[in-house]
Design a protein around this motif. Structure first.
Motif, PDB file in Angstrom:
ATOM      1  N   GLY A 202      22.225  33.094  26.235  1.00  0.00           N
ATOM      2  CA  GLY A 202      22.704  31.994  27.051  1.00  0.00           C
ATOM      3  C   GLY A 202      21.829  31.779  28.267  1.00  0.00           C
ATOM      4  O   GLY A 202      20.857  32.486  28.493  1.00  0.00           O
TER       5      GLY A 202
ATOM      6  N   GLU B  41      26.098  31.316  32.028  1.00  0.00           N
ATOM      7  CA  GLU B  41      26.821  31.931  30.914  1.00  0.00           C
ATOM      8  C   GLU B  41      26.552  33.428  30.837  1.00  0.00           C
ATOM      9  O   GLU B  41      27.452  34.215  30.531  1.00  0.00           O
ATOM     10  CB  GLU B  41      26.437  31.266  29.582  1.00  0.00           C
ATOM     11  CG  GLU B  41      26.817  29.809  29.465  1.00  0.00           C
ATOM     12  CD  GLU B  41      25.767  28.847  30.013  1.00  0.00           C
ATOM     13  OE1 GLU B  41      26.084  27.651  30.107  1.00  0.00           O
ATOM     14  OE2 GLU B  41      24.648  29.278  30.352  1.00  0.00           O
ATOM     15  N   SER B  42      25.318  33.817  31.104  1.00  0.00           N
ATOM     16  CA  SER B  42      24.970  35.236  31.076  1.00  0.00           C
ATOM     17  C   SER B  42      25.737  36.002  32.145  1.00  0.00           C
ATOM     18  O   SER B  42      26.268  37.082  31.891  1.00  0.00           O
ATOM     19  CB  SER B  42      23.461  35.421  31.289  1.00  0.00           C
ATOM     20  OG  SER B  42      22.731  34.860  30.219  1.00  0.00           O
TER      21      SER B  42
ATOM     22  N   SER C  41      29.314  36.375  31.199  1.00  0.00           N
ATOM     23  CA  SER C  41      29.521  37.374  30.140  1.00  0.00           C
ATOM     24  C   SER C  41      29.417  38.802  30.664  1.00  0.00           C
ATOM     25  O   SER C  41      29.935  39.730  30.054  1.00  0.00           O
ATOM     26  CB  SER C  41      28.513  37.164  29.005  1.00  0.00           C
ATOM     27  OG  SER C  41      27.239  37.673  29.348  1.00  0.00           O
TER      28      SER C  41
END
Length: 149
Positions: free
Chosen positions: A120, A124-125, A128
Motif C-alpha cells: 500500500g 494505508e501502510s 496497517s
C-alpha cells in the motif's frame, strides 16, 4: 491421457481449460490492476495538490524520510517512535503530500513466514502497522498541518 479421445473432444476440453484459466486470471489479476489504477490516480491527484513553494525541505529529504518510515514499519514489530519523529518534522500539508509521494507504493513484510505481506501507500501502510491509539497520537501530530492518515 487425451490421445485416445476424439480430436473434436480434445479441442472442446482445451477450450474449456483455457476459459477456466482466463476466468481465474481475471479473478486474481483484476483487483491488482484496479488497485494499480487507483494508486496512479491518487498519486496524480496528490501531485496536483503539492505546492512546491510550500515545501520545507529538498526532495532528497522526503525520499530519505520515506525510507526511514519503510524501515520503521517493515519486518516484525513497528518503530512507532520513528514514525512520530518523522511526522513531527513536517511543517506543511505539502510536506505530508510530498512524503506520501516519495513513499509511493511499497510492500511491507511481517518478518514471519506465516503472515502475509501488505502492499500500500504510506497512509494505508501506517494504518496497517499502528494500533488505534498510536494512530490517534499520529493524527494529533499531523493535525497541526491540517492532515490525517
Amino acid at each position: 491421457m487425451f490421445k485416445n479421445l476424439d480430436p473434436r473432444l480434445q479441442k472442446i476440453i482445451l477450450v474449456v481449460i483455457v476459459i477456466i484459466l482466463a476466468y481465474l486470471a481475471f479473478i486474481f489479476v483484476k483487483p491488482k490492476v484496479q488497485d494499480w489504477i487507483a494508486d496512479r490516480k491518487r498519486s496524480s491527484e496528490r501531485k496536483k495538490d503539492i505546492d512546491t513553494r510550500d515545501l520545507t525541505y529538498d526532495k532528497t529529504w522526503y525520499t530519505d524520510m520515506a525510507a526511514k518510515l519503510f524501515t520503521a514499519m517493515n519486518g516484525a514489530g513497528t518503530d512507532y517512535k520513528a514514525i512520530y519523529a518523522v511526522a513531527e518534522k513536517l511543517k506543511t500539508k505539502s510536506d505530508w503530500l510530498q512524503l506520501v509521494e516519495a513513499y509511493g507504493t511499497r510492500t511491507l513484510s511481517s518478518g514471519l513466514f506465516f503472515i502475509s505481506n501488505f502492499t500500500g501507500q504510506l497512509p494505508e501502510s501506517i494504518i496497517s502497522e499502528l494500533s488505534s491509539s498510536e494512530q490517534k497520537t499520529l493524527n494529533n501530530i499531523l493535525a497541526g498541518i491540517g492532515v490525517s492518515i
